[in-house]
Design a protein around this motif. Structure first.
Motif, PDB file in Angstrom:
ATOM      1  N   VAL A  18       0.859  -1.023   0.041  1.00 50.84           N
ATOM      2  CA  VAL A  18      -0.221   0.039   0.167  1.00 50.84           C
ATOM      3  C   VAL A  18       0.782   1.298   0.065  1.00 50.84           C
ATOM      4  O   VAL A  18       1.938   1.376   0.798  1.00 50.84           O
ATOM      5  CB  VAL A  18      -1.008   0.108   1.391  1.00 50.84           C
ATOM      6  N   GLU A  19       0.509   2.153  -0.869  1.00 52.18           N
ATOM      7  CA  GLU A  19       1.418   3.543  -0.911  1.00 52.18           C
ATOM      8  C   GLU A  19       0.198   4.669  -0.698  1.00 52.18           C
ATOM      9  O   GLU A  19      -0.647   4.757  -1.304  1.00 52.18           O
ATOM     10  CB  GLU A  19       2.050   3.427  -2.400  1.00 52.18           C
ATOM     11  N   ASP A  20       0.511   5.227   0.471  1.00 49.03           N
ATOM     12  CA  ASP A  20      -0.407   6.511   0.678  1.00 49.03           C
ATOM     13  C   ASP A  20      -1.702   5.940   0.782  1.00 49.03           C
ATOM     14  O   ASP A  20      -2.036   4.849   1.469  1.00 49.03           O
ATOM     15  CB  ASP A  20      -0.261   7.538  -0.224  1.00 49.03           C
ATOM     16  N   ASP A  21      -2.462   6.605  -0.028  1.00 51.79           N
ATOM     17  CA  ASP A  21      -4.024   6.023   0.145  1.00 51.79           C
ATOM     18  C   ASP A  21      -4.504   5.119  -1.223  1.00 51.79           C
ATOM     19  O   ASP A  21      -5.368   4.781  -1.660  1.00 51.79           O
ATOM     20  CB  ASP A  21      -5.062   7.160  -0.069  1.00 51.79           C
ATOM     21  N   ASN A  22      -3.355   4.364  -1.837  1.00 52.32           N
ATOM     22  CA  ASN A  22      -3.597   3.476  -2.614  1.00 52.32           C
ATOM     23  C   ASN A  22      -2.920   2.056  -2.531  1.00 52.32           C
ATOM     24  O   ASN A  22      -1.771   1.904  -2.321  1.00 52.32           O
ATOM     25  CB  ASN A  22      -2.683   3.943  -4.053  1.00 52.32           C
ATOM     26  N   MET A  23      -3.807   1.268  -2.829  1.00 45.43           N
ATOM     27  CA  MET A  23      -3.669  -0.323  -2.645  1.00 45.43           C
ATOM     28  C   MET A  23      -2.818  -0.777  -4.124  1.00 45.43           C
ATOM     29  O   MET A  23      -3.605  -0.835  -4.941  1.00 45.43           O
ATOM     30  CB  MET A  23      -4.523  -1.209  -2.129  1.00 45.43           C
ATOM     31  N   LEU A  24      -1.544  -0.922  -4.163  1.00 45.61           N
ATOM     32  CA  LEU A  24      -0.789  -1.235  -5.147  1.00 45.61           C
ATOM     33  C   LEU A  24      -1.155  -2.787  -5.591  1.00 45.61           C
ATOM     34  O   LEU A  24      -1.143  -3.055  -6.692  1.00 45.61           O
ATOM     35  CB  LEU A  24       0.621  -1.113  -5.189  1.00 45.61           C
ATOM     36  N   ALA A  25      -1.203  -3.550  -4.706  1.00 43.02           N
ATOM     37  CA  ALA A  25      -1.413  -5.095  -4.911  1.00 43.02           C
ATOM     38  C   ALA A  25      -1.716  -5.745  -3.384  1.00 43.02           C
ATOM     39  O   ALA A  25      -1.394  -5.344  -2.556  1.00 43.02           O
ATOM     40  CB  ALA A  25      -0.175  -5.595  -5.411  1.00 43.02           C
ATOM     41  N   GLU A  26      -2.439  -6.735  -3.556  1.00 44.75           N
ATOM     42  CA  GLU A  26      -2.673  -7.532  -2.638  1.00 44.75           C
ATOM     43  C   GLU A  26      -3.041  -9.160  -3.151  1.00 44.75           C
ATOM     44  O   GLU A  26      -3.720  -9.295  -4.017  1.00 44.75           O
ATOM     45  CB  GLU A  26      -3.999  -7.313  -1.778  1.00 44.75           C
ATOM     46  N   TYR A  27      -2.381 -10.115  -2.362  1.00 44.88           N
ATOM     47  CA  TYR A  27      -2.529 -11.449  -2.883  1.00 44.88           C
ATOM     48  C   TYR A  27      -2.993 -12.174  -1.687  1.00 44.88           C
ATOM     49  O   TYR A  27      -2.270 -12.172  -0.649  1.00 44.88           O
ATOM     50  CB  TYR A  27      -1.304 -12.026  -3.420  1.00 44.88           C
ATOM     51  N   THR A  28      -3.949 -12.915  -1.487  1.00 45.34           N
ATOM     52  CA  THR A  28      -4.572 -13.398  -0.330  1.00 45.34           C
ATOM     53  C   THR A  28      -5.146 -14.801  -0.940  1.00 45.34           C
ATOM     54  O   THR A  28      -5.978 -14.930  -1.934  1.00 45.34           O
ATOM     55  CB  THR A  28      -5.837 -12.854   0.038  1.00 45.34           C
ATOM     56  N   VAL A  29      -4.488 -15.782  -0.184  1.00 42.64           N
ATOM     57  CA  VAL A  29      -5.025 -17.246  -0.262  1.00 42.64           C
ATOM     58  C   VAL A  29      -5.818 -17.900   0.828  1.00 42.64           C
ATOM     59  O   VAL A  29      -4.865 -17.556   1.834  1.00 42.64           O
ATOM     60  CB  VAL A  29      -3.818 -18.047  -0.723  1.00 42.64           C
ATOM     61  N   ASN A  30      -6.691 -18.607   0.745  1.00 37.85           N
ATOM     62  CA  ASN A  30      -7.341 -19.183   1.800  1.00 37.85           C
ATOM     63  C   ASN A  30      -7.653 -20.877   1.313  1.00 37.85           C
ATOM     64  O   ASN A  30      -8.798 -21.170   1.310  1.00 37.85           O
ATOM     65  CB  ASN A  30      -8.506 -18.812   2.291  1.00 37.85           C
ATOM     66  N   TYR A  31      -6.801 -21.637   1.023  1.00 38.03           N
ATOM     67  CA  TYR A  31      -6.866 -22.962   0.211  1.00 38.03           C
ATOM     68  C   TYR A  31      -5.830 -23.685   0.681  1.00 38.03           C
ATOM     69  O   TYR A  31      -4.843 -23.864  -0.001  1.00 38.03           O
ATOM     70  CB  TYR A  31      -7.127 -22.606  -1.122  1.00 38.03           C
ATOM     71  N   LYS A  32      -5.692 -24.633   1.325  1.00 40.17           N
ATOM     72  CA  LYS A  32      -5.325 -25.843   1.858  1.00 40.17           C
ATOM     73  C   LYS A  32      -3.573 -26.158   1.749  1.00 40.17           C
ATOM     74  O   LYS A  32      -3.177 -27.208   1.830  1.00 40.17           O
ATOM     75  CB  LYS A  32      -5.606 -26.842   0.622  1.00 40.17           C
ATOM     76  N   LYS A  33      -3.215 -25.061   1.630  1.00 44.33           N
ATOM     77  CA  LYS A  33      -1.443 -24.843   1.732  1.00 44.33           C
ATOM     78  C   LYS A  33      -1.080 -24.347   2.850  1.00 44.33           C
ATOM     79  O   LYS A  33      -1.792 -23.510   3.500  1.00 44.33           O
ATOM     80  CB  LYS A  33      -1.001 -24.301   0.336  1.00 44.33           C
ATOM     81  N   THR A  34       0.253 -24.609   3.158  1.00 48.28           N
ATOM     82  CA  THR A  34       0.723 -24.211   4.504  1.00 48.28           C
ATOM     83  C   THR A  34       1.475 -22.735   3.939  1.00 48.28           C
ATOM     84  O   THR A  34       1.888 -22.583   2.945  1.00 48.28           O
ATOM     85  CB  THR A  34       1.824 -25.006   4.971  1.00 48.28           C
TER      86      THR A  34
END
Length: 241
Positions: A18-34
């Motif tokens: 996140v840069e200032d008020d801008n989310m440049l990237a987000e990667y979220t995983v909720n699936y079966k891996k450690t």
């Protein structure tokens, strides 16, 4: 200001920039891996897709607990390694506070619940007064019934979120006596973007630390530590003569 954020405190693994008020990237995983399998590859993908130079970040925000002991160790070790390599400070963001931040702006009580096993949850109670974040009950490990009783005493509408909700949903529905809702899928689990935004707020307040200083907040001993303490207690008991 540019913040890299990591959250591996629960079932979800999440990385964001996140840069200032801008989310440049987000990667979220909720699936079966450690998280040991996912966290660094997710970071690598974000860097590749956004052509980021990690040397340009100002700080690394990490969900510092409570949560899964293994997940917290992985997140902490990753953040510390990056902080040392990049010579950047770490921002220690309480996991439950960051979960509550997902519901920015609501006037209702916010009650995150992370499953802590043994009929307990990692939880807290929060609200927003305009854009001011209020901590009404700091994060803690507590019995689900005790939390519900406290919310009933408050007499105010509440929104529940977190991976503890599916586990204890029927108990919540049975015991809660105030108006309530369950947060929808897009905002009911950990998100590194929330860690980043809250972390940026803390950073501006001077609440950061060096990588070498950082340690997670476990809130209670691990199962291995409890078992070791029980064995030590047994061995210290002398038989009657």
């Amino acid at each position: 200001m540019k913040i890299l954020a990591l959250d591996s405190s629960g079932l979800v693994a999440s990385v964001a920039v996140v840069e200032d008020d801008n989310m440049l990237a987000e990667y979220t995983v909720n699936y079966k891996k450690t998280h040991s399998q996912t966290l660094l590859p997710m970071l690598d993908e974000i860097v590749r897709m956004t052509e980021q130079d990690l040397g340009t970040i100002d700080a690394i925000a990490v969900a510092a607990g409570p949560g899964s002991f293994t997940g917290l160790r992985i997140g902490s070790a990753t953040a510390k390694g990056l902080g040392l390599a990049l010579e950047k400070p770490l921002i220690h963001v309480p996991t439950v506070d960051a979960l509550a931040w997902n519901l920015f702006g609501t006037a209702a009580r916010i009650c995150p619940m992370m499953d802590a096993r043994r009929n307990q949850v990692y939880t807290g109670i929060y609200t927003f007064e305009g854009d001011v974040f209020r901590i009404l009950m700091p994060q803690m490990a507590a019995a689900v019934t005790d939390v519900i009783d406290r919310l009933n005493e408050d007499g105010t509408e509440v929104i529940f979120l977190g991976d503890g909700v599916p586990v204890y949903r029927s108990l919540i529905e049975e015991r809660i006596s105030v108006p309530f809702q369950f947060a929808p899928a897009h905002c009911n689990k950990q998100r590194a973007a929330a860690v980043a935004v809250l972390g940026m707020k803390y950073f501006l307040e001077g609440r950061f630390e060096s990588a070498s200083e950082h340690t997670p907040d476990y809130l209670r001993p691990s199962q291995a530590e409890r078992e070791r303490a029980a064995k030590q207690a047994e061995s210290s008991v002398k038989p009657e003569e």
